[in-house]
Design an enzyme around this catalytic site. Structure first.
Site, mmCIF file in Angstrom:
data_model
loop_
_atom_site.group_PDB
_atom_site.id
_atom_site.type_symbol
_atom_site.label_atom_id
_atom_site.label_comp_id
_atom_site.label_asym_id
_atom_site.label_seq_id
_atom_site.Cartn_x
_atom_site.Cartn_y
_atom_site.Cartn_z
ATOM 1 N N GLN A 127 -2.847 2.954 6.524
ATOM 2 C CA GLN A 127 -2.173 3.738 7.554
ATOM 3 C C GLN A 127 -1.779 5.128 7.073
ATOM 4 O O GLN A 127 -1.155 5.892 7.815
ATOM 5 C CB GLN A 127 -0.927 2.979 8.036
ATOM 6 C CG GLN A 127 -1.254 1.666 8.704
ATOM 7 C CD GLN A 127 -0.011 0.850 9.051
ATOM 8 O OE1 GLN A 127 1.121 1.283 8.842
ATOM 9 N NE2 GLN A 127 -0.222 -0.349 9.572
ATOM 10 N N HIS A 191 3.060 1.597 6.793
ATOM 11 C CA HIS A 191 4.412 1.937 7.251
ATOM 12 C C HIS A 191 4.990 3.176 6.571
ATOM 13 O O HIS A 191 6.012 3.131 5.887
ATOM 14 C CB HIS A 191 5.351 0.737 7.065
ATOM 15 C CG HIS A 191 5.055 -0.393 7.981
ATOM 16 N ND1 HIS A 191 5.950 -1.415 8.237
ATOM 17 C CD2 HIS A 191 3.950 -0.701 8.727
ATOM 18 C CE1 HIS A 191 5.410 -2.285 9.084
ATOM 19 N NE2 HIS A 191 4.202 -1.858 9.391
ATOM 20 N N GLU A 286 10.591 -1.593 19.588
ATOM 21 C CA GLU A 286 11.903 -1.189 20.073
ATOM 22 C C GLU A 286 11.930 0.247 20.570
ATOM 23 O O GLU A 286 11.238 1.121 20.036
ATOM 24 C CB GLU A 286 12.941 -1.293 18.943
ATOM 25 C CG GLU A 286 13.215 -2.686 18.458
ATOM 26 C CD GLU A 286 14.284 -2.722 17.378
ATOM 27 O OE1 GLU A 286 14.605 -3.825 16.918
ATOM 28 O OE2 GLU A 286 14.801 -1.641 16.985
ATOM 29 N N TYR A 296 20.248 0.006 12.602
ATOM 30 C CA TYR A 296 19.428 -0.545 13.672
ATOM 31 C C TYR A 296 18.775 -1.874 13.302
ATOM 32 O O TYR A 296 17.920 -2.361 14.037
ATOM 33 C CB TYR A 296 18.419 0.514 14.131
ATOM 34 C CG TYR A 296 19.151 1.635 14.832
ATOM 35 C CD1 TYR A 296 19.322 1.626 16.203
ATOM 36 C CD2 TYR A 296 19.761 2.656 14.099
ATOM 37 C CE1 TYR A 296 20.052 2.612 16.843
ATOM 38 C CE2 TYR A 296 20.499 3.648 14.729
ATOM 39 C CZ TYR A 296 20.646 3.619 16.105
ATOM 40 O OH TYR A 296 21.394 4.591 16.734
ATOM 41 N N TYR A 307 3.743 -12.047 11.862
ATOM 42 C CA TYR A 307 2.359 -12.066 12.340
ATOM 43 C C TYR A 307 1.763 -13.464 12.266
ATOM 44 O O TYR A 307 0.868 -13.818 13.033
ATOM 45 C CB TYR A 307 1.511 -11.078 11.545
ATOM 46 C CG TYR A 307 1.889 -9.638 11.802
ATOM 47 C CD1 TYR A 307 1.737 -9.082 13.070
ATOM 48 C CD2 TYR A 307 2.402 -8.850 10.788
ATOM 49 C CE1 TYR A 307 2.094 -7.767 13.316
ATOM 50 C CE2 TYR A 307 2.756 -7.529 11.022
ATOM 51 C CZ TYR A 307 2.602 -6.991 12.286
ATOM 52 O OH TYR A 307 2.961 -5.682 12.529
#
Length: 416
Positions: A127, A191, A286, A296, A307
């Site tokens: 990513q 991430h 979210e 949070y 997963y």
């Protein structure tokens, strides 16, 4: 440059879906057309976490709505390699980042420019790569561009933010300097975050992922790590004195909020407040209104499941002192890119938030009232494309890039 027409892209919702929202019947806004009698939600599949319940009415699966808006979708450019960000320039051209490490300009007419020189090396595995871009609030006079990227480091990589001055001929970046480096480095490929948002006071918000792997997740709750945080810095990388953890022993002073998973979408609302959407696991994407110093939750408080289908270890959906999401999706939409609409081209959409849906292969539109979601619509579903970013241009049009090896740049403009 190809043109196609889209309007009211959602088809009828089956009557059987009405029963699925018996506990979340909300009135739809007057300006909206309910999707069907009984106001069912867009999502009618069973959630992944079937035993979880929202903390309040309307926190998930609100009314599906349809805006009575006709628009054209113009394919401005094709052949972009994994475009990650689209940033409109004041003259109507678009600054594009491509994940492998290229930044280029596409003109308002769809002409694709050569890669801009001066971009530092990126670690484009998984990513990672060249990620978001943002213009300096003083771009008209300083020609400064900011961007985030996964920077190769000793011991792995991490998200960094750099800035540089775009040359008059727009061919290169000069005076390039890295102004922020997330810590610690980690040898992973997931991430990174990361969106860049300039606040009205000129400070820069940077969203950061927690790097995904289970051994990294606890760092989202640790103030000695940037992982899983939103940070706030000055345009030169300095730490604002009013950041919430300045002076706290063991805390990194750049941190603004904590407990995030992977924030790939963030924007300001018309009041100048920061909102974000972040990726959950299977379920648990979210929407959050971000406030100074708040927690949070990830990974101690989360919706959804692993997963694998197993519960998220040591996690609940609510805990004292932890913020609840304004809204969540289960199953997920995989959000990336976000824009509150404030333009004149689509008066009916003013105040709505648009979110790129990669798993949902749609542009997700939410209506809000008093900081609560009141309606949801999925646009462009007929195209079947993963939407990576969405931005409003100075002309009031929405600009979208698709997440593909042969990625596209779209312009969404009023029909006519």
């Amino acid at each position: 440059m190809a043109r196609s027409r889209s309007s009211r892209t959602n088809g009828p919702i089956p009557a059987a879906a009405v029963a699925l929202i018996a506990t979340t019947l909300l009135s739809c806004p007057d300006a909206e057309v309910p999707a069907a009698k009984g106001c069912p939600p867009v999502e009618t599949r069973a959630p992944n976490a079937r035993d979880q319940r929202p903390a309040f009415a309307g926190q998930t699966r609100v009314c599906a709505v349809r805006s009575d808006v006709a628009f054209d979708v113009v394919v401005l450019a094709k052949g972009l390699e994994k475009p990650w960000s689209v940033e409109p320039l004041p003259n109507g051209d678009l600054l594009i980042t491509e994940k492998p490490g290229r930044m280029r300009i596409v003109t308002a007419k769809g002409e694709i420019g050569e890669p801009i020189a001066g971009v530092p090396a990126v670690d484009a595995r998984g990513q990672g790569g060249l990620l978001d871009a943002a213009l300096s609030p003083e771009f008209a006079t300083d020609n400064t561009v900011y961007w985030s990227f996964s920077e190769p480091r000793q011991g792995g990589n991490a998200t960094s933010v750099a800035r540089g001055v775009l040359s008059a001929d727009r061919s290169r970046l000069a005076e390039v300097r890295v102004i922020f480096r997330a810590q610690p480095a980690y040898d992973g490929d997931k991430h990174y975050g990361s969106r860049l948002v300039f606040a009205p006071d000129g400070m820069l918000f940077v969203t950061l992922g927690e790097r995904s792997d289970k051994q990294m997740r606890p760092q989202a709750q640790k103030l000695g790590s940037h992982m899983g945080k939103i940070v706030r810095i000055g345009p030169d990388g300095s730490v604002p004195r009013d950041n919430p953890f300045v002076g706290r022993a063991g805390a990194l002073a750049e941190i603004w909020s904590l407990g995030h998973r992977n924030v790939q979408a963030a924007t300001l609302d018309p009041q100048g407040r920061l909102w974000e959407t972040e990726h959950g696991t299977r379920g648990g994407d979210e929407l959050n209104l971000i406030e100074r110093g708040r927690n949070y939750g990830w990974s101690e408080v989360a919706y959804g499941v692993e997963y694998s289908g197993a519960p998220i270890p040591n996690s609940v959906t609510a805990r004292e002192g932890i913020e609840q999401p304004v809204y969540y999706w289960d199953p997920v939409i995989a959000p990336s890119g976000m824009q509150f609409y404030t333009g004149d081209a689509f008066p009916a959409w003013r105040g709505n938030v648009f979110i790129g849906g990669m798993k949902a292969t749609s542009l997700v539109r939410l209506t809000l009232e008093n900081d609560r979601v009141t309606g949801e619509e999925h646009l462009l579903t007929d195209r079947g494309q993963r939407i990576r970013d969405v931005r409003q241009g100075p002309d009031g049009a929405l600009y979208v890039v698709t997440d593909a090896a042969n990625g596209e740049l779209w312009k969404i403009a009023p029909r006519g």
